[in-house]
Every structure is written in C-alpha cells, then in structure tokens.
Scaffold this active site. Structure first.
Site, PDB file in Angstrom:
ATOM      1  N   HIS A 276      -5.549  28.137   4.277  1.00  0.00           N
ATOM      2  CA  HIS A 276      -4.655  28.550   3.185  1.00  0.00           C
ATOM      3  C   HIS A 276      -3.381  27.728   3.200  1.00  0.00           C
ATOM      4  O   HIS A 276      -3.076  27.055   4.185  1.00  0.00           O
ATOM      5  CB  HIS A 276      -4.343  30.048   3.253  1.00  0.00           C
ATOM      6  CG  HIS A 276      -3.549  30.495   4.446  1.00  0.00           C
ATOM      7  ND1 HIS A 276      -4.131  30.934   5.618  1.00  0.00           N
ATOM      8  CD2 HIS A 276      -2.211  30.580   4.648  1.00  0.00           C
ATOM      9  CE1 HIS A 276      -3.184  31.270   6.483  1.00  0.00           C
ATOM     10  NE2 HIS A 276      -2.008  31.055   5.921  1.00  0.00           N
TER      11      HIS A 276
ATOM     12  N   GLU B 147      -1.073  32.054   0.180  1.00  0.00           N
ATOM     13  CA  GLU B 147      -0.233  33.090   0.761  1.00  0.00           C
ATOM     14  C   GLU B 147       1.157  32.944   0.153  1.00  0.00           C
ATOM     15  O   GLU B 147       1.662  31.817   0.024  1.00  0.00           O
ATOM     16  CB  GLU B 147      -0.164  32.892   2.292  1.00  0.00           C
ATOM     17  CG  GLU B 147       0.705  33.899   3.018  1.00  0.00           C
ATOM     18  CD  GLU B 147       0.738  33.673   4.534  1.00  0.00           C
ATOM     19  OE1 GLU B 147       0.418  32.555   5.001  1.00  0.00           O
ATOM     20  OE2 GLU B 147       1.085  34.627   5.247  1.00  0.00           O
TER      21      GLU B 147
ATOM     22  N   HIS C 233       3.987  26.686   4.972  1.00  0.00           N
ATOM     23  CA  HIS C 233       3.057  26.125   5.957  1.00  0.00           C
ATOM     24  C   HIS C 233       1.680  25.891   5.351  1.00  0.00           C
ATOM     25  O   HIS C 233       1.350  26.431   4.296  1.00  0.00           O
ATOM     26  CB  HIS C 233       2.929  27.015   7.204  1.00  0.00           C
ATOM     27  CG  HIS C 233       2.413  28.397   6.951  1.00  0.00           C
ATOM     28  ND1 HIS C 233       3.234  29.459   6.674  1.00  0.00           N
ATOM     29  CD2 HIS C 233       1.150  28.895   6.953  1.00  0.00           C
ATOM     30  CE1 HIS C 233       2.506  30.544   6.505  1.00  0.00           C
ATOM     31  NE2 HIS C 233       1.223  30.229   6.671  1.00  0.00           N
TER      32      HIS C 233
HETATM   33 CO    CO Z   1      -0.178  31.752   6.758  1.00  0.00          CO
END
Ligand code: CO
Length: 134
Positions: A79, A130, A7
């Site tokens: 992020h 991440e 994502h």
């Molecule tokens: Co995230």
C-alpha cells in the site's frame, strides 16, 4: 484533501534478508524490527529524505498480509499512505463520492499510533491506499 506521501509499504518474505539488502546495496539506515501484535506484522522503517519505506512481514497466525504473500511469494508493494489533516472529514467526503473503506468503515489506530483508514483498491486503480491523519 490529500497531503504528503507518508510511506510506501512493501511486504517481504524474509525481513532479515530485505533489511540487509537495503543496508548493503542502498546504504540505507534501517530501524530495528518492531512486532506489532495488534496488526499481525513485524515492521522495519527506512527513513528517506522525502518519505519512508516500511518493510512488513507476517507475524503470528492469521496475519492480514499472509494472503498477499501467498499470491506474491517474492513480496511486493502492498500500500501507499497519504497524509490528511482531518481523517473523519476525509472519510465522509470519500464515502459520499463512492469510495469504500476497508473493514467496518471505522477510523482505526494504525501502525504509527495515528488514526488511519484504508480505501478499497477496486476504486483506486488496484492500489490499496492508506490515509493517515497527521
Ligand atoms: Co501503512
């Protein structure tokens, strides 16, 4: 090591407005908002054919994204998340090669209930990354 893009997370000042924009302008299907008390954020998910977009806004006091919003009042990309098969292995390889893990360095359970780590943006071209085990 690195797998699919899981994502992209975008911090927004007004979640209702951002949701409506994605629905009305892009014809996107946006999930209902979820309050993630442990993470200090309210989040909606937008499923795209090849990845997800998460829109995040601060929840409660001392939200970890409050400062980001102060620096970027109109919001911004916060992020990106890549999938890895084995987070502990990824972590030790990355530390060995000089990457820094944000926080206490331990693997945490992320917003999706999966093990995650965040890598310091300084070593990654100013991008907060991440890694999620999937
Ligand atoms: Co995230």
């Amino acid at each position: 090591m690195i797998g699919r893009l899981n994502h992209i997370a975008i911090v927004v000042p007004d979640l209702g407005k951002a949701t409506k924009q994605y629905e009305d302008l892009f014809g996107a299907v946006v999930s209902l908002p979820q309050n993630l008390d442990d993470h200090g954020v309210t989040v909606v998910f937008i499923e795209l054919p090849n990845t997800k977009i998460e829109l995040l806004t601060p929840l409660g006091i001392n939200s970890p994204i409050e400062k980001f919003l102060e620096r970027n009042p109109s919001g911004g990309i916060h992020h990106i998340c890549y999938e890895v098969a084995d987070i502990s292995k990824a972590k030790s390889v990355l530390i060995e090669k000089g990457a820094r893990i944000i926080g206490d360095g331990e693997v945490k359970i992320g917003a999706h209930g999966k093990p995650v780590i965040f890598l310091h943006p300084k070593e990654f071209n100013g991008t907060l990354i991440e890694l999620e085990e999937l």
